[in-house]
Design an enzyme around this catalytic site. Structure first.
Site, short mmCIF file in Angstrom:
data_model
loop_
_atom_site.label_atom_id
_atom_site.label_comp_id
_atom_site.label_asym_id
_atom_site.label_seq_id
_atom_site.Cartn_x
_atom_site.Cartn_y
_atom_site.Cartn_z
N ARG A 1 -14.55 -33.09 -1.45
CA ARG A 1 -14.36 -34.08 -1.64
C ARG A 1 -13.65 -34.93 -3.45
O ARG A 1 -13.50 -35.75 -3.35
CB ARG A 1 -15.93 -34.76 -2.04
CG ARG A 1 -16.65 -34.90 -0.12
CD ARG A 1 -18.13 -34.89 -0.41
NE ARG A 1 -18.57 -33.21 -1.52
CZ ARG A 1 -19.06 -32.39 -0.82
NH1 ARG A 1 -19.01 -32.52 0.31
NH2 ARG A 1 -19.44 -31.83 -1.62
N GLU B 1 -23.87 -20.84 -5.92
CA GLU B 1 -24.63 -20.48 -5.68
C GLU B 1 -25.43 -19.47 -4.06
O GLU B 1 -26.66 -19.06 -4.26
CB GLU B 1 -25.42 -21.99 -5.52
CG GLU B 1 -25.44 -22.73 -6.49
CD GLU B 1 -24.50 -24.08 -6.76
OE1 GLU B 1 -24.85 -24.94 -6.18
OE2 GLU B 1 -22.98 -23.36 -6.33
#
Length: 171
Positions: A59, A96
């Site tokens: 993005r 993460e």
């Protein structure tokens, strides 16, 4: 358009890409012409004296291209591994929920160039730090990092110090 309205377009997607992760989906922001123009203009105002905008996959490509167009610079993509025909360097980092590798295309940014890096979300800072280290390794001066949304509780800004971080929205 007010940035508060832009924030209202961001969708929370629980348990994506794995259980326990709350994904912040900015796709509705990108799909809204007025919101997209607002964020491109706001981020472009932060580019300053940078020679080039660098968009981080994926993005960040969309945002970075719009920002570069408004700011009057070129755009360089930092890609996931295996997508470029010629690679100047690569950097593997922790997410993460796993690991990933970013690559910089060869022969598109000269050493000494000033880059403003753009991505959609700043979370733990792993992707941002990897992109910045990749650019620094190529002799590029990262003059700032701009994001649409910063997840402040995850402390990603700390991973970029002393690079200035600009977030249009925070949660």
């Amino acid at each position: 358009m007010e940035l508060a309205h832009v924030l209202g377009l961001v969708r929370d997607v629980p348990d994506h890409p794995q259980p326990g992760v709350l994904f912040r989906d900015v796709t509705p922001v990108l799909a809204d012409a007025e919101a997209f123009a607002t964020i491109a203009t706001e981020l472009a105002s932060l580019v300053g004296e940078a020679d080039v905008v660098v968009g981080v996959e994926a993005r960040g490509f969309l945002l970075g291209a719009a920002v570069a167009l408004v700011a009057g610079t070129g755009i360089v993509p930092v890609r996931k591994a295996g997508k470029l025909p010629r690679v100047a360097g690569s950097r593997t980092y922790e997410l993460e929920y796993g690991t990933a590798t970013l690559e910089l295309p060869a022969d598109v940014i000269a050493p000494g160039a000033r880059a403003f890096v753009v991505d959609d979300v700043l979370a733990t800072g792993g992707t941002a730090a990897a992109a910045s280290a990749l650019l620094a390794g190529a002799g590029v001066d990262v003059v700032g990092f701009g994001v649409l949304l910063e997840l402040t509780a995850l402390g990603g800004r700390d991973a970029l110090a002393p690079i200035p971080v600009h977030a249009l929205l925070t949660v």
